[in-house]
Design a protein around this motif. Structure first.
Motif, mmCIF file in Angstrom:
data_model
loop_
_atom_site.group_PDB
_atom_site.id
_atom_site.type_symbol
_atom_site.label_atom_id
_atom_site.label_comp_id
_atom_site.label_asym_id
_atom_site.label_seq_id
_atom_site.Cartn_x
_atom_site.Cartn_y
_atom_site.Cartn_z
ATOM 1 N N LEU A 146 -6.225 1.050 0.348
ATOM 2 C CA LEU A 146 -4.907 1.441 0.233
ATOM 3 C C LEU A 146 -3.938 0.365 0.651
ATOM 4 C CD1 LEU A 146 -3.182 3.840 -0.435
ATOM 5 C CD2 LEU A 146 -3.295 4.685 1.811
ATOM 6 N N MET A 147 -4.106 -0.446 1.854
ATOM 7 C CA MET A 147 -3.505 -1.359 2.318
ATOM 8 C C MET A 147 -3.348 -2.562 1.246
ATOM 9 S SD MET A 147 -1.744 -0.578 5.130
ATOM 10 C CE MET A 147 -1.173 -2.083 5.430
ATOM 11 N N SER A 148 -4.149 -2.721 0.712
ATOM 12 C CA SER A 148 -4.400 -3.803 -0.556
ATOM 13 C C SER A 148 -3.637 -3.348 -1.722
ATOM 14 C CB SER A 148 -5.911 -3.892 -0.915
ATOM 15 O OG SER A 148 -6.458 -4.620 0.358
ATOM 16 N N HIS A 149 -3.726 -2.036 -1.973
ATOM 17 C CA HIS A 149 -2.677 -1.557 -3.009
ATOM 18 C C HIS A 149 -1.491 -1.531 -2.738
ATOM 19 C CE1 HIS A 149 -1.764 0.989 -6.497
ATOM 20 N NE2 HIS A 149 -1.316 1.974 -5.741
ATOM 21 N N ILE A 150 -0.998 -1.063 -1.667
ATOM 22 C CA ILE A 150 0.502 -1.229 -1.168
ATOM 23 C C ILE A 150 1.003 -2.449 -1.338
ATOM 24 C CG2 ILE A 150 1.832 -0.816 0.815
ATOM 25 C CD1 ILE A 150 0.337 1.658 1.569
#
Length: 316
Positions: A263-267
């Motif tokens: 999720l952090m990579s997506h954000i």
């Protein structure tokens, strides 16, 4: 004669009282407070402002156009990856966090005993924390020689690590275990190295907490005939329960905000590649609320364990 002297000696060093300890604690947290007021508070405000606005980066800086809850609606109802990747992170958290906490506490209890070479073992368990710092990680990622050697080793061995995990899964399937249990065991076997690498700080914190317990408590338990197992559940675990909260918060934040988080990579991709700063900020705040909720539930569980251990010790 002045007060607060050791053994009534007028010339002895002054003992620290409660106010002195509070001032010492304030001195230790003062750098963080200064950094929060002058750096992080502004960043939090900008992130919250962007979450309720359409943020665009121009030549004159960031401009905001208020849009209300549109960014949160986009995160929860429009974006196809936010909820799935958030659930993926939380699912891995339910497996990784207990393993790290149990492993760290177990190693700390072992290293607290008088064993040969325990200082060396402490260094070994803390070494991954130093190796995984930003500069060393970057150097290791750009190490072309080690990358080539690792690829050659995998080709020559037929990826033995994956084969071993496959053997474990096949063995559990032959015993007719449920698919969920097989997946959980395989995930644990696949994350053994990661769990050890992430346990260095927690081991030192648990070790400091265990060493702060008065030896007289264990001596009294020995007189009462308590076994090592009873001393762990009724003395060690309740006494280190406040330390467990610190380790828990550190572990949750490290696992959910690291570069390995999907999720952090997506954000990050959405904000700095897609240019959707407002939508990314809304996702970050939703993720922050979920992390706080997880930490709150885990803290309640840990306090319940510590309270139960203390009650069991009083009832002995």
């Amino acid at each position: 004669m002045k007060k607060s002297r050791i053994a009534g000696s007028p010339s002895g060093p002054r003992l620290f009282n409660k106010r002195d300890n509070q001032m010492i604690g304030l001195v230790f947290v003062l750098p963080f407070l200064i950094g929060f007021v002058f750096i992080f508070a502004r960043m939090l405000y900008d992130g919250l402002h962007a979450a309720f606005s359409t943020a665009q980066l121009g030549t004159s800086g960031m401009t905001y156009t208020f849009t209300g809850w549109d960014n949160f609606y986009y995160a929860l109802r429009v974006d196809p990856l936010f909820i799935s990747r958030a659930l993926e992170d939380l699912k891995s958290l339910l497996v990784t966090i207990p393993l790290i906490m149990i492993f760290s506490l177990f190693v700390a209890v072992v290293l607290n005993n008088e064993i040969w070479g325990r200082t060396v073992f402490r260094v070994i368990f803390f070494l991954p924390v130093i190796v995984s710092t930003g500069l060393l990680t970057e150097l290791d990622a750009n190490n072309a020689v080690m990358t080539t050697m690792s690829a050659a080793a995998v080709e020559s061995s037929g990826d033995s690590a994956l084969a071993s995990i496959g053997d474990i899964s096949l063995f559990l399937q032959q015993l007719q275990f449920s698919p969920g249990l097989i997946e959980a065991v395989s995930g644990v076997a696949n994350n053994v190295v990661e769990i050890v690498n992430r346990s260095g700080v927690q081991i030192l914190i648990f070790l400091a907490g265990i060493q702060s317990i008065s030896p007289s408590i264990y001596e009294a338990a020995d007189v009462e005939g308590a076994t090592a197992w009873e001393k762990f559940w009724k003395i060690t675990l309740p006494m280190v329960s406040p330390i467990m909260v610190v380790c828990l918060v550190y572990t949750v934040v490290e696992c959910l905000t690291g570069s390995s988080s999907p999720l952090m990579s997506h954000i990050e991709y959405l904000a700095f590649t897609g240019g959707k700063f407002g939508e990314a900020a809304a996702m970050a705040w939703l993720y922050f609320a979920a992390v706080v909720l997880v930490i709150g539930v885990a803290v309640l569980v840990i306090r319940g364990i510590g309270r139960a251990g203390r009650n069991a010790g009083e009832g002995r």
